[in-house]
Design a protein around this motif. Structure first.
Motif, short mmCIF file in Angstrom:
data_model
loop_
_atom_site.label_atom_id
_atom_site.label_comp_id
_atom_site.label_asym_id
_atom_site.label_seq_id
_atom_site.Cartn_x
_atom_site.Cartn_y
_atom_site.Cartn_z
N CYS A 1 13.96 -8.07 15.13
CA CYS A 1 12.65 -8.26 15.77
C CYS A 1 12.39 -7.20 16.83
O CYS A 1 11.28 -6.68 16.94
CB CYS A 1 12.56 -9.64 16.40
SG CYS A 1 12.60 -10.96 15.20
N ARG B 1 6.10 -14.95 18.26
CA ARG B 1 6.41 -16.39 18.32
C ARG B 1 7.63 -16.72 17.48
O ARG B 1 7.73 -16.32 16.32
CB ARG B 1 5.23 -17.22 17.83
CG ARG B 1 5.48 -18.71 17.96
CD ARG B 1 4.25 -19.51 17.62
NE ARG B 1 4.38 -20.89 17.99
CZ ARG B 1 5.16 -21.78 17.40
NH1 ARG B 1 5.94 -21.42 16.42
NH2 ARG B 1 5.17 -23.03 17.79
N PHE B 2 8.55 -17.46 18.08
CA PHE B 2 9.72 -17.95 17.37
C PHE B 2 9.50 -19.41 17.01
O PHE B 2 9.27 -20.24 17.89
CB PHE B 2 10.98 -17.81 18.22
CG PHE B 2 12.20 -18.37 17.56
CD1 PHE B 2 12.70 -17.80 16.40
CD2 PHE B 2 12.85 -19.46 18.10
CE1 PHE B 2 13.83 -18.32 15.79
CE2 PHE B 2 13.98 -19.99 17.50
CZ PHE B 2 14.47 -19.41 16.34
N ASN B 3 9.55 -19.72 15.73
CA ASN B 3 9.41 -21.10 15.25
C ASN B 3 10.81 -21.70 15.13
O ASN B 3 11.57 -21.36 14.21
CB ASN B 3 8.69 -21.11 13.91
CG ASN B 3 8.40 -22.51 13.43
OD1 ASN B 3 9.15 -23.43 13.68
ND2 ASN B 3 7.28 -22.66 12.73
N VAL B 4 11.15 -22.57 16.04
CA VAL B 4 12.48 -23.17 16.10
C VAL B 4 12.76 -24.02 14.86
O VAL B 4 13.88 -24.03 14.35
CB VAL B 4 12.63 -24.03 17.38
CG1 VAL B 4 13.98 -24.69 17.43
CG2 VAL B 4 12.40 -23.18 18.61
N GLU B 5 11.74 -24.70 14.36
CA GLU B 5 11.93 -25.61 13.23
C GLU B 5 12.39 -24.90 11.97
O GLU B 5 13.21 -25.43 11.22
CB GLU B 5 10.63 -26.37 12.96
CG GLU B 5 10.24 -27.29 14.09
CD GLU B 5 8.87 -27.90 13.87
OE1 GLU B 5 8.25 -27.66 12.82
OE2 GLU B 5 8.41 -28.63 14.77
N ILE B 6 11.86 -23.71 11.70
CA ILE B 6 12.24 -22.99 10.48
C ILE B 6 13.02 -21.72 10.75
O ILE B 6 13.47 -21.05 9.83
CB ILE B 6 11.02 -22.70 9.59
CG1 ILE B 6 9.98 -21.87 10.33
CG2 ILE B 6 10.42 -23.97 9.06
CD1 ILE B 6 8.80 -21.45 9.48
N GLU C 1 12.02 -18.80 12.08
CA GLU C 1 11.33 -17.55 11.77
C GLU C 1 10.60 -17.02 12.99
O GLU C 1 10.18 -17.78 13.86
CB GLU C 1 10.28 -17.75 10.67
CG GLU C 1 10.84 -17.87 9.30
CD GLU C 1 9.75 -17.90 8.24
OE1 GLU C 1 10.11 -17.67 7.09
OE2 GLU C 1 8.58 -18.16 8.56
N VAL C 2 10.44 -15.70 13.02
CA VAL C 2 9.64 -15.05 14.05
C VAL C 2 8.36 -14.55 13.39
O VAL C 2 8.39 -14.01 12.28
CB VAL C 2 10.40 -13.87 14.70
CG1 VAL C 2 9.49 -13.07 15.62
CG2 VAL C 2 11.60 -14.38 15.45
N TYR C 3 7.24 -14.76 14.07
CA TYR C 3 5.94 -14.29 13.61
C TYR C 3 5.45 -13.26 14.62
O TYR C 3 5.46 -13.51 15.83
CB TYR C 3 4.95 -15.45 13.53
CG TYR C 3 3.53 -15.04 13.22
CD1 TYR C 3 3.16 -14.74 11.92
CD2 TYR C 3 2.58 -14.95 14.22
CE1 TYR C 3 1.86 -14.37 11.63
CE2 TYR C 3 1.27 -14.58 13.94
CZ TYR C 3 0.92 -14.29 12.64
OH TYR C 3 -0.36 -13.91 12.35
N ILE D 1 6.51 -11.44 9.27
CA ILE D 1 7.38 -12.61 9.32
C ILE D 1 8.82 -12.11 9.26
O ILE D 1 9.16 -11.28 8.41
CB ILE D 1 7.13 -13.56 8.13
CG1 ILE D 1 5.71 -14.11 8.16
CG2 ILE D 1 8.15 -14.69 8.10
CD1 ILE D 1 5.43 -15.08 9.25
N GLN E 1 15.43 -15.88 9.32
CA GLN E 1 16.76 -15.85 9.92
C GLN E 1 17.65 -14.75 9.35
O GLN E 1 18.47 -14.19 10.06
CB GLN E 1 17.46 -17.19 9.76
CG GLN E 1 16.87 -18.27 10.62
CD GLN E 1 17.58 -19.60 10.43
OE1 GLN E 1 18.36 -19.79 9.50
NE2 GLN E 1 17.30 -20.52 11.32
#
Length: 56
Positions: free
Chosen positions: A2, A20-25, A27-29, A41, A44
Motif C-alpha cells: 500500500c 481505507r482499511f476494511n478490517v472485516e475483509i 482489504e485496503v481501498y 483494491i 491481504q
C-alpha cells in the motif's frame, strides 16, 4: 504494498483522496486522481488491482 502504491501515485502528482482499511475483509481501498478516477483494491495477499465500474 500500500505504501509503495501511495508513493507511486504521489510521484505521479496524483492526489490521494481516500485510504481505507476494511478490517472485516482485510482489504485496503485507495481513491485517487484529480477527478477520483483511480480506484485501487489491495487484498491481504498484496496482489493489487484497479477497480472499475463493472466490479461495484
Amino acid at each position: 504494498m500500500c505504501f509503495i502504491l501511495c508513493q507511486s501515485l504521489s510521484d505521479l502528482h496524483q492526489d490521494i483522496h481516500l485510504f481505507r482499511f476494511n478490517v472485516e475483509i482485510g482489504e485496503v481501498y485507495i481513491l485517487a486522481g484529480a477527478n477520483d478516477e483511480i480506484e485501487i483494491i489491495v487484498p491481504q495477499n498484496g496482489a493489487w488491482r484497479f477497480l472499475d465500474e463493472t466490479q461495484l
